[in-house]
Write a protein that holds these residues in place. Structure first.
Motif, short mmCIF file in Angstrom:
data_model
loop_
_atom_site.label_atom_id
_atom_site.label_comp_id
_atom_site.label_asym_id
_atom_site.label_seq_id
_atom_site.Cartn_x
_atom_site.Cartn_y
_atom_site.Cartn_z
N VAL A 67 0.86 -1.18 0.00
CA VAL A 67 0.00 0.00 0.00
C VAL A 67 0.89 1.23 0.00
CG1 VAL A 67 -1.60 1.35 1.42
CG2 VAL A 67 -1.99 -1.08 1.10
N ILE A 68 0.47 2.23 -0.75
CA ILE A 68 1.20 3.49 -0.82
C ILE A 68 0.35 4.55 -0.15
CG2 ILE A 68 2.15 5.25 -2.36
CD1 ILE A 68 2.46 2.92 -4.44
N ALA A 69 0.94 5.25 0.81
CA ALA A 69 0.26 6.34 1.51
C ALA A 69 0.78 7.67 0.97
CB ALA A 69 0.52 6.26 3.01
N ASP A 70 -0.12 8.63 0.83
CA ASP A 70 0.27 9.95 0.38
C ASP A 70 -0.33 10.98 1.32
OD1 ASP A 70 1.26 12.05 -1.11
OD2 ASP A 70 -0.44 12.05 -2.49
N PRO A 71 0.46 11.65 2.15
CA PRO A 71 1.91 11.59 2.22
C PRO A 71 2.38 10.29 2.89
CG PRO A 71 1.10 13.06 3.92
CD PRO A 71 -0.09 12.62 3.11
N PRO A 72 3.60 9.86 2.55
CA PRO A 72 4.12 8.61 3.11
C PRO A 72 4.43 8.73 4.59
CG PRO A 72 5.78 9.69 1.78
CD PRO A 72 4.53 10.50 1.64
N THR A 73 4.51 7.57 5.24
CA THR A 73 4.90 7.53 6.64
C THR A 73 6.38 7.86 6.74
OG1 THR A 73 3.28 5.83 7.10
CG2 THR A 73 5.07 6.05 8.67
N VAL A 74 6.71 8.74 7.66
CA VAL A 74 8.11 9.08 7.93
C VAL A 74 8.36 8.69 9.37
CG1 VAL A 74 9.81 10.94 8.07
CG2 VAL A 74 8.05 10.99 6.29
N ALA A 75 9.39 7.89 9.60
CA ALA A 75 9.69 7.40 10.94
C ALA A 75 9.81 8.56 11.92
CB ALA A 75 10.98 6.59 10.93
N GLY A 76 9.05 8.47 13.00
CA GLY A 76 9.10 9.46 14.06
C GLY A 76 8.28 10.72 13.80
N ALA A 77 7.71 10.85 12.61
CA ALA A 77 6.92 12.05 12.30
C ALA A 77 5.43 11.75 12.45
CB ALA A 77 7.21 12.50 10.88
N ARG A 79 1.44 12.42 11.50
CA ARG A 79 0.62 12.87 10.37
C ARG A 79 -0.71 13.44 10.87
NH1 ARG A 79 1.34 7.93 6.05
NH2 ARG A 79 0.25 6.79 7.67
N LYS A 80 -0.75 13.82 12.14
CA LYS A 80 -1.99 14.36 12.71
C LYS A 80 -2.41 15.61 11.94
CE LYS A 80 -1.81 12.55 17.30
NZ LYS A 80 -2.53 12.63 18.51
N GLY A 81 -3.70 15.67 11.63
CA GLY A 81 -4.24 16.81 10.92
C GLY A 81 -4.02 16.76 9.42
N VAL A 82 -3.36 15.71 8.92
CA VAL A 82 -3.10 15.56 7.50
C VAL A 82 -4.01 14.47 6.95
CG1 VAL A 82 -1.35 14.92 5.78
CG2 VAL A 82 -0.69 16.24 7.80
#
Length: 107
Positions: A67-77, A79-82
């Protein structure tokens, strides 16, 4: 004694079965293949399951490259509110499907 029995010659089937051997994950892939670029809310509504069931499996499928997420998962970041949109990596899913077919003697 091993926890799970592993028959001789089953080594090639282990990864595909581990990744696709869950009804929820299979349903997510099926839905995303025909409905690309949707949010988790749409997936949850379509499958009639809550985000606490869907999100961990989406994360596993993303980590496996299916599965591809947009925006992608970034370790330690965070994605709340996105608004993250998901779609399948069709090449990776097809490859996994073919590997499973070969493992069970279908191809």
């Amino acid at each position: 004694m091993p926890r799970l029995a592993q028959p001789a010659g089953s080594e090639d089937a282990q990864d595909p079965i581990a990744l696709l051997g869950n009804l929820v994950k299979a349903a997510i892939l099926r839905y995303l293949r025909s409905n690309p670029d949707v949010t988790i809310g749409r997936v949850c509504d379509a499958l009639e399951l809550g985000p606490t069931t869907i999100q961990p499996r989406l994360n596993e499928l993303e980590a496996a490259g299916l599965v591809i997420a947009d925006p992608p998962t970034v370790a330690g970041a965070s994605r709340k509110g996105v608004w993250v949109k998901y779609r399948t990596n069709n090449e990776a899913v097809t490859d996994l499907y073919l590997r499973l077919g070969m493992a069970i003697g279908e191809f």
